[in-house]
Design a protein around this motif. Structure first.
Motif, PDB file in Angstrom:
ATOM      1  N   PHE A  59      76.032 -36.424 119.254  1.00 28.89           N
ATOM      2  CA  PHE A  59      77.061 -35.523 118.731  1.00 28.89           C
ATOM      3  C   PHE A  59      77.021 -34.161 119.419  1.00 28.89           C
ATOM      4  O   PHE A  59      77.913 -33.348 119.235  1.00 28.89           O
ATOM      5  N   PHE A  60      75.980 -33.915 120.188  1.00 32.49           N
ATOM      6  CA  PHE A  60      75.779 -32.601 120.805  1.00 32.49           C
ATOM      7  C   PHE A  60      76.093 -32.654 122.290  1.00 32.49           C
ATOM      8  O   PHE A  60      75.838 -33.655 122.959  1.00 32.49           O
ATOM      9  N   ASP A  61      76.624 -31.564 122.778  1.00 25.84           N
ATOM     10  CA  ASP A  61      76.846 -31.418 124.206  1.00 25.84           C
ATOM     11  C   ASP A  61      75.481 -31.397 124.896  1.00 25.84           C
ATOM     12  O   ASP A  61      74.563 -30.706 124.445  1.00 25.84           O
ATOM     13  N   VAL A  62      75.338 -32.145 125.961  1.00 24.13           N
ATOM     14  CA  VAL A  62      74.072 -32.224 126.690  1.00 24.13           C
ATOM     15  C   VAL A  62      73.619 -30.835 127.132  1.00 24.13           C
ATOM     16  O   VAL A  62      72.426 -30.514 127.080  1.00 24.13           O
ATOM     17  N   HIS A  63      74.570 -30.007 127.543  1.00 23.02           N
ATOM     18  CA  HIS A  63      74.221 -28.651 128.014  1.00 23.02           C
ATOM     19  C   HIS A  63      73.625 -27.817 126.886  1.00 23.02           C
ATOM     20  O   HIS A  63      72.699 -27.032 127.111  1.00 23.02           O
ATOM     21  N   GLU A  64      74.132 -27.993 125.685  1.00 25.84           N
ATOM     22  CA  GLU A  64      73.587 -27.275 124.525  1.00 25.84           C
ATOM     23  C   GLU A  64      72.133 -27.690 124.292  1.00 25.84           C
ATOM     24  O   GLU A  64      71.264 -26.849 124.056  1.00 25.84           O
ATOM     25  N   ALA A  65      71.879 -28.976 124.368  1.00 27.37           N
ATOM     26  CA  ALA A  65      70.524 -29.479 124.161  1.00 27.37           C
ATOM     27  C   ALA A  65      69.582 -28.995 125.261  1.00 27.37           C
ATOM     28  O   ALA A  65      68.470 -28.528 124.988  1.00 27.37           O
ATOM     29  N   VAL A  66      70.021 -29.074 126.502  1.00 28.52           N
ATOM     30  CA  VAL A  66      69.195 -28.619 127.629  1.00 28.52           C
ATOM     31  C   VAL A  66      68.953 -27.118 127.537  1.00 28.52           C
ATOM     32  O   VAL A  66      67.850 -26.648 127.848  1.00 28.52           O
ATOM     33  N   ASP A  67      69.938 -26.373 127.086  1.00 28.59           N
ATOM     34  CA  ASP A  67      69.737 -24.930 126.890  1.00 28.59           C
ATOM     35  C   ASP A  67      68.656 -24.670 125.846  1.00 28.59           C
ATOM     36  O   ASP A  67      67.828 -23.765 126.015  1.00 28.59           O
ATOM     37  N   LEU A  68      68.647 -25.444 124.764  1.00 29.89           N
ATOM     38  CA  LEU A  68      67.586 -25.320 123.750  1.00 29.89           C
ATOM     39  C   LEU A  68      66.220 -25.629 124.360  1.00 29.89           C
ATOM     40  O   LEU A  68      65.246 -24.909 124.125  1.00 29.89           O
ATOM     41  N   PHE A  69      66.152 -26.699 125.123  1.00 24.84           N
ATOM     42  CA  PHE A  69      64.920 -27.071 125.810  1.00 24.84           C
ATOM     43  C   PHE A  69      64.450 -25.919 126.702  1.00 24.84           C
ATOM     44  O   PHE A  69      63.294 -25.493 126.624  1.00 24.84           O
ATOM     45  N   ASN A  70      65.356 -25.412 127.535  1.00 22.37           N
ATOM     46  CA  ASN A  70      65.005 -24.325 128.450  1.00 22.37           C
ATOM     47  C   ASN A  70      64.584 -23.062 127.709  1.00 22.37           C
ATOM     48  O   ASN A  70      63.674 -22.355 128.145  1.00 22.37           O
ATOM     49  N   THR A  71      65.216 -22.779 126.592  1.00 20.13           N
ATOM     50  CA  THR A  71      64.850 -21.613 125.788  1.00 20.13           C
ATOM     51  C   THR A  71      63.416 -21.746 125.287  1.00 20.13           C
ATOM     52  O   THR A  71      62.640 -20.783 125.350  1.00 20.13           O
ATOM     53  N   HIS A  72      63.054 -22.927 124.823  1.00 17.18           N
ATOM     54  CA  HIS A  72      61.676 -23.149 124.372  1.00 17.18           C
ATOM     55  C   HIS A  72      60.695 -23.039 125.540  1.00 17.18           C
ATOM     56  O   HIS A  72      59.642 -22.412 125.413  1.00 17.18           O
TER      57      HIS A  72
END
Length: 141
Positions: A59-72
């Motif tokens: 349900f989530f945009d891949v870029h949103e998820a990758v941005d969360l990953f990168n933020t962590h």
């Protein structure tokens, strides 16, 4: 038109309901991927595999998820103790759902083995993830 509205509303509800799980997944991936000091291309590729494989994350945009990953990852690199603590807090949110907790351990192990080696630093992060979830890593190895 009504069907389109229902679909959009359903997707929005699913994103809202599954947001903590997304955050826990990306925190888990970041903790393990950066454990050895760098995120390899194979680990990034495995994060993409996780996003594709888990229906609740679709349900989530891949870029949103990758941005969360990168933020962590960036937070862990910038301030290791504080960054890891914040990531583990996101993971800890899933401790009350046994299925989600087990899924996070499996994700951690998948990321740890993405480059073919299960390093001690990665194992330590998998153990930390298990601890906050109330699980024992030995049960999943």
């Amino acid at each position: 038109m009504l069907e389109g509205l229902r679909t959009a509303l359903g997707e929005r509800t699913a994103r809202h309901r599954n947001r903590p799980f997304l955050e826990a997944c990306m925190a888990t991936c970041a903790l393990v991927a950066i454990a050895d000091g760098e995120v390899s291309l194979s680990e990034r590729s495995r994060v993409d595999d996780v996003l594709e494989a888990i229906d609740r994350l679709k349900f989530f945009d891949v870029h949103e998820a990758v941005d969360l990953f990168n933020t962590h990852v960036d937070a862990i690199v910038a301030e290791p103790v504080k960054g890891r603590k914040a990531a583990l807090e996101a993971v800890k949110e899933m401790r009350h759902d046994a299925g989600d907790a087990v899924m996070l351990v499996k994700i951690a192990l998948a990321i740890s083995r993405a480059d073919g080696d299960f390093l001690e630093s990665e194992r330590a992060q998998c153990e930390a993830i298990c601890r906050v979830l109330g699980l024992d890593l030995r049960d999943y190895e």
